[in-house]
Design a protein around this motif. Sequence first.
Motif, PDB file in Angstrom:
ATOM      1  N   LYS A 164      -5.084   1.494 -50.775  1.00  0.00           N
ATOM      2  CA  LYS A 164      -3.932   2.664 -51.421  1.00  0.00           C
ATOM      3  C   LYS A 164      -3.218   3.235 -50.054  1.00  0.00           C
ATOM      4  CE  LYS A 164      -6.470   4.916 -55.986  1.00  0.00           C
ATOM      5  NZ  LYS A 164      -5.625   4.801 -56.029  1.00  0.00           N
ATOM      6  N   THR A 165      -2.427   3.950 -49.961  1.00  0.00           N
ATOM      7  CA  THR A 165      -1.991   4.505 -49.095  1.00  0.00           C
ATOM      8  C   THR A 165      -3.045   5.528 -49.068  1.00  0.00           C
ATOM      9  OG1 THR A 165      -0.260   5.932 -50.205  1.00  0.00           O
ATOM     10  CG2 THR A 165       0.709   3.903 -49.612  1.00  0.00           C
ATOM     11  N   GLN A 166      -2.412   6.619 -47.965  1.00  0.00           N
ATOM     12  CA  GLN A 166      -2.442   7.572 -46.861  1.00  0.00           C
ATOM     13  C   GLN A 166      -2.978   9.001 -47.875  1.00  0.00           C
ATOM     14  OE1 GLN A 166      -3.472   8.634 -42.604  1.00  0.00           O
ATOM     15  NE2 GLN A 166      -3.677   6.928 -42.297  1.00  0.00           N
ATOM     16  N   GLN A 167      -1.129   8.563 -48.244  1.00  0.00           N
ATOM     17  CA  GLN A 167      -1.066   9.857 -49.585  1.00  0.00           C
ATOM     18  C   GLN A 167      -1.646   9.715 -50.452  1.00  0.00           C
ATOM     19  OE1 GLN A 167       3.625  10.191 -49.556  1.00  0.00           O
ATOM     20  NE2 GLN A 167       3.658  11.788 -50.684  1.00  0.00           N
ATOM     21  N   GLU A 168      -1.626   8.524 -51.348  1.00  0.00           N
ATOM     22  CA  GLU A 168      -2.518   8.662 -52.093  1.00  0.00           C
ATOM     23  C   GLU A 168      -3.963   8.595 -52.460  1.00  0.00           C
ATOM     24  OE1 GLU A 168       0.537   4.664 -54.514  1.00  0.00           O
ATOM     25  OE2 GLU A 168      -1.461   4.375 -52.740  1.00  0.00           O
ATOM     26  N   ALA A 169      -4.081   8.289 -51.369  1.00  0.00           N
ATOM     27  CA  ALA A 169      -5.431   8.765 -50.929  1.00  0.00           C
ATOM     28  C   ALA A 169      -5.689  10.532 -50.482  1.00  0.00           C
ATOM     29  CB  ALA A 169      -6.447   7.922 -49.778  1.00  0.00           C
ATOM     30  N   ALA A 170      -5.043  10.943 -50.120  1.00  0.00           N
ATOM     31  CA  ALA A 170      -5.392  12.281 -50.224  1.00  0.00           C
ATOM     32  C   ALA A 170      -5.408  13.733 -51.442  1.00  0.00           C
ATOM     33  CB  ALA A 170      -4.059  12.799 -48.863  1.00  0.00           C
ATOM     34  N   GLN A 171      -3.768  13.081 -52.043  1.00  0.00           N
ATOM     35  CA  GLN A 171      -4.046  13.459 -53.845  1.00  0.00           C
ATOM     36  C   GLN A 171      -5.191  13.337 -54.323  1.00  0.00           C
ATOM     37  OE1 GLN A 171      -0.504  11.527 -55.859  1.00  0.00           O
ATOM     38  NE2 GLN A 171      -0.455  13.093 -57.144  1.00  0.00           N
ATOM     39  N   ALA A 172      -5.929  11.720 -54.372  1.00  0.00           N
ATOM     40  CA  ALA A 172      -7.216  11.698 -55.047  1.00  0.00           C
ATOM     41  C   ALA A 172      -8.020  12.245 -54.672  1.00  0.00           C
ATOM     42  CB  ALA A 172      -7.558   9.754 -54.749  1.00  0.00           C
ATOM     43  N   LEU A 173      -8.401  12.779 -53.217  1.00  0.00           N
ATOM     44  CA  LEU A 173      -9.019  13.245 -53.038  1.00  0.00           C
ATOM     45  C   LEU A 173      -9.551  15.250 -52.789  1.00  0.00           C
ATOM     46  CD1 LEU A 173     -10.083  10.994 -50.281  1.00  0.00           C
ATOM     47  CD2 LEU A 173     -11.469  11.544 -51.680  1.00  0.00           C
ATOM     48  N   GLY A 174      -7.589  15.719 -53.132  1.00  0.00           N
ATOM     49  CA  GLY A 174      -7.565  16.365 -52.964  1.00  0.00           C
ATOM     50  C   GLY A 174      -7.620  17.769 -52.005  1.00  0.00           C
ATOM     51  N   TRP A 175      -7.394  16.506 -50.641  1.00  0.00           N
ATOM     52  CA  TRP A 175      -7.341  16.797 -50.156  1.00  0.00           C
ATOM     53  C   TRP A 175      -5.282  17.626 -49.061  1.00  0.00           C
ATOM     54  CZ3 TRP A 175     -10.830  12.958 -46.300  1.00  0.00           C
ATOM     55  CH2 TRP A 175     -11.498  12.990 -46.544  1.00  0.00           C
ATOM     56  N   PRO A 176      -5.269  18.692 -48.359  1.00  0.00           N
ATOM     57  CA  PRO A 176      -3.479  18.308 -47.939  1.00  0.00           C
ATOM     58  C   PRO A 176      -3.411  16.922 -47.141  1.00  0.00           C
ATOM     59  CG  PRO A 176      -5.195  20.144 -47.330  1.00  0.00           C
ATOM     60  CD  PRO A 176      -6.088  19.091 -47.163  1.00  0.00           C
ATOM     61  N   SER A 177      -2.242  16.411 -47.931  1.00  0.00           N
ATOM     62  CA  SER A 177      -1.920  15.323 -47.208  1.00  0.00           C
ATOM     63  C   SER A 177      -1.668  15.039 -45.588  1.00  0.00           C
ATOM     64  CB  SER A 177      -0.329  15.138 -47.570  1.00  0.00           C
ATOM     65  OG  SER A 177       0.727  15.799 -47.374  1.00  0.00           O
ATOM     66  N   GLY A 178      -1.046  16.652 -45.023  1.00  0.00           N
ATOM     67  CA  GLY A 178      -0.922  16.639 -43.650  1.00  0.00           C
ATOM     68  C   GLY A 178      -2.165  17.042 -42.615  1.00  0.00           C
ATOM     69  N   SER A 179      -3.338  16.520 -43.164  1.00  0.00           N
ATOM     70  CA  SER A 179      -5.319  16.487 -42.557  1.00  0.00           C
ATOM     71  C   SER A 179      -5.445  14.991 -42.649  1.00  0.00           C
ATOM     72  CB  SER A 179      -5.659  17.390 -43.608  1.00  0.00           C
ATOM     73  OG  SER A 179      -6.297  17.455 -44.406  1.00  0.00           O
ATOM     74  N   MET A 180      -4.584  14.401 -43.425  1.00  0.00           N
ATOM     75  CA  MET A 180      -5.248  12.970 -44.393  1.00  0.00           C
ATOM     76  C   MET A 180      -5.646  11.949 -42.353  1.00  0.00           C
ATOM     77  SD  MET A 180      -6.800  11.332 -46.360  1.00  0.00           S
ATOM     78  CE  MET A 180      -6.949   9.744 -46.623  1.00  0.00           C
ATOM     79  N   SER A 181      -4.178  12.141 -41.970  1.00  0.00           N
ATOM     80  CA  SER A 181      -4.240  10.866 -40.477  1.00  0.00           C
ATOM     81  C   SER A 181      -4.996  11.599 -39.613  1.00  0.00           C
ATOM     82  CB  SER A 181      -2.454  11.508 -39.983  1.00  0.00           C
ATOM     83  OG  SER A 181      -2.646  10.340 -39.090  1.00  0.00           O
ATOM     84  N   ARG A 182      -5.364  13.047 -39.789  1.00  0.00           N
ATOM     85  CA  ARG A 182      -6.235  12.978 -38.708  1.00  0.00           C
ATOM     86  C   ARG A 182      -7.981  12.622 -39.246  1.00  0.00           C
ATOM     87  NH1 ARG A 182      -9.497  17.542 -38.568  1.00  0.00           N
ATOM     88  NH2 ARG A 182      -7.797  18.519 -40.920  1.00  0.00           N
ATOM     89  N   ARG A 183      -8.260  12.590 -40.879  1.00  0.00           N
ATOM     90  CA  ARG A 183      -9.504  12.551 -41.400  1.00  0.00           C
ATOM     91  C   ARG A 183      -9.874  11.390 -40.901  1.00  0.00           C
ATOM     92  NH1 ARG A 183     -11.218  17.069 -45.299  1.00  0.00           N
ATOM     93  NH2 ARG A 183     -10.568  18.443 -45.855  1.00  0.00           N
ATOM     94  N   MET A 184      -8.735  10.060 -41.735  1.00  0.00           N
ATOM     95  CA  MET A 184      -9.060   9.090 -41.535  1.00  0.00           C
ATOM     96  C   MET A 184      -9.062   8.505 -40.313  1.00  0.00           C
ATOM     97  SD  MET A 184      -8.832   6.343 -42.755  1.00  0.00           S
ATOM     98  CE  MET A 184      -7.881   6.377 -44.363  1.00  0.00           C
ATOM     99  N   ASN A 185      -8.495   9.008 -38.483  1.00  0.00           N
ATOM    100  CA  ASN A 185      -8.736   8.575 -37.511  1.00  0.00           C
ATOM    101  C   ASN A 185     -10.336   9.010 -36.919  1.00  0.00           C
ATOM    102  OD1 ASN A 185      -6.256   7.840 -37.272  1.00  0.00           O
ATOM    103  ND2 ASN A 185      -5.281   9.514 -35.953  1.00  0.00           N
ATOM    104  N   ARG A 186     -10.536  10.046 -37.316  1.00  0.00           N
ATOM    105  CA  ARG A 186     -11.906  10.260 -37.667  1.00  0.00           C
ATOM    106  C   ARG A 186     -12.683   9.681 -38.236  1.00  0.00           C
ATOM    107  NH1 ARG A 186     -16.277  11.464 -34.150  1.00  0.00           N
ATOM    108  NH2 ARG A 186     -17.844  12.917 -35.467  1.00  0.00           N
ATOM    109  N   ALA A 187     -12.342   9.255 -38.842  1.00  0.00           N
ATOM    110  CA  ALA A 187     -13.360   8.410 -39.760  1.00  0.00           C
ATOM    111  C   ALA A 187     -13.608   6.788 -39.336  1.00  0.00           C
ATOM    112  CB  ALA A 187     -13.198   8.258 -41.401  1.00  0.00           C
TER     113      ALA A 187
END
Length: 336
Positions: A164-187
């Motif tokens: 999935k793209t980061q936008q699709e992942a954020a939508q699936a997890l119910g996370w704000p799309s703007g925070s997905m990049s930060r969360r992904m970098n941390r992971a």
Amino acid sequence: MGTGKTSTVMEPSVICLRSEERVPDGQLLERFIFHRDETAFTDLVHRYGTLVLGVCQRVLGDSHQAEDAFQATFLVLVRKARILDRSGPLGNWLYAVAYRTATKARMTAARRRARERQAMYSTSEPFTVENQAWDELRPILDEELSQMPRKYRAPLVLCYLEGKTQQEAAQALGWPSGSMSRRMNRARQLLRDRLEKRGVANSISVGVLFWLLQQKATAGVVSSALAGSTVEAALACAAGETITATAAATLAQEVIQAAAKSRRKIGYVVLAIILLLTAGGFVSAAWMYETARSAHSTMDKSIPPPPSVDLAGDAVDPAAAAATQQAIQNLPSCHK
């Protein structure tokens, strides 16, 4: 191998993840639970078949054992469907179950064949730097990924193992799309740190590491026969029918029993802690009571009681009273 009767439920002959998921996982699972909807369960196998089989192949390195673990994972899903949280995607949960199932299968095979482990991968591929790096990464990738906190594992599973793209992942997890990049970098950093401790990522750049993860980890494909037999076994299990004692059914039962045993152990530990804290509280309270009582007793002994005066019972001395009266009369008068 974990195949029973073949089925023509799924075409084409190779099943991959669909790029679009129009119906949420929870709704598909509910349709299967309450209406025995075969199509709904088939959709779930379509969506997560590649993810589950990829984990099983990486851990086991044997196609037949991987297929048994694949079927067992979806049988565990059937058995646990009613108690699962159906508000979000199932990929993260299925990943964890697939890893535990494949690990259980590997341990069983190792005991049966008196070897430390099965051969991890085919060596028929030409030797390249890429394959060498993947050979380092593959045996411990899922071990480290499975031990990460769920909130960090989830985006990695969605983006790198489900494609999935980061936008699709954020939508699936119910996370704000703007925070997905930060969360992904941390992971990504957490996973890299874990792999470095295992001596894997030291010689692999971050870009190569996650490129390999994206390219190689989703290499597993699910045949129509395997998917069809898995759906048939799931329907039989959900209907309460007796499933033939296949390796997949046995493995699923072992995984469920191991999970129940683990929960009981955790319950016993929690109960023991509660009892110890309760007993400790009683002991502490008793000690405080005895200390206070001893201090009060010592204080009572060190201070003598005040003399008691019985004012009501004291008798008046007549001589003293007469002397007092005479003294008052002899006082000089203030008025002359």
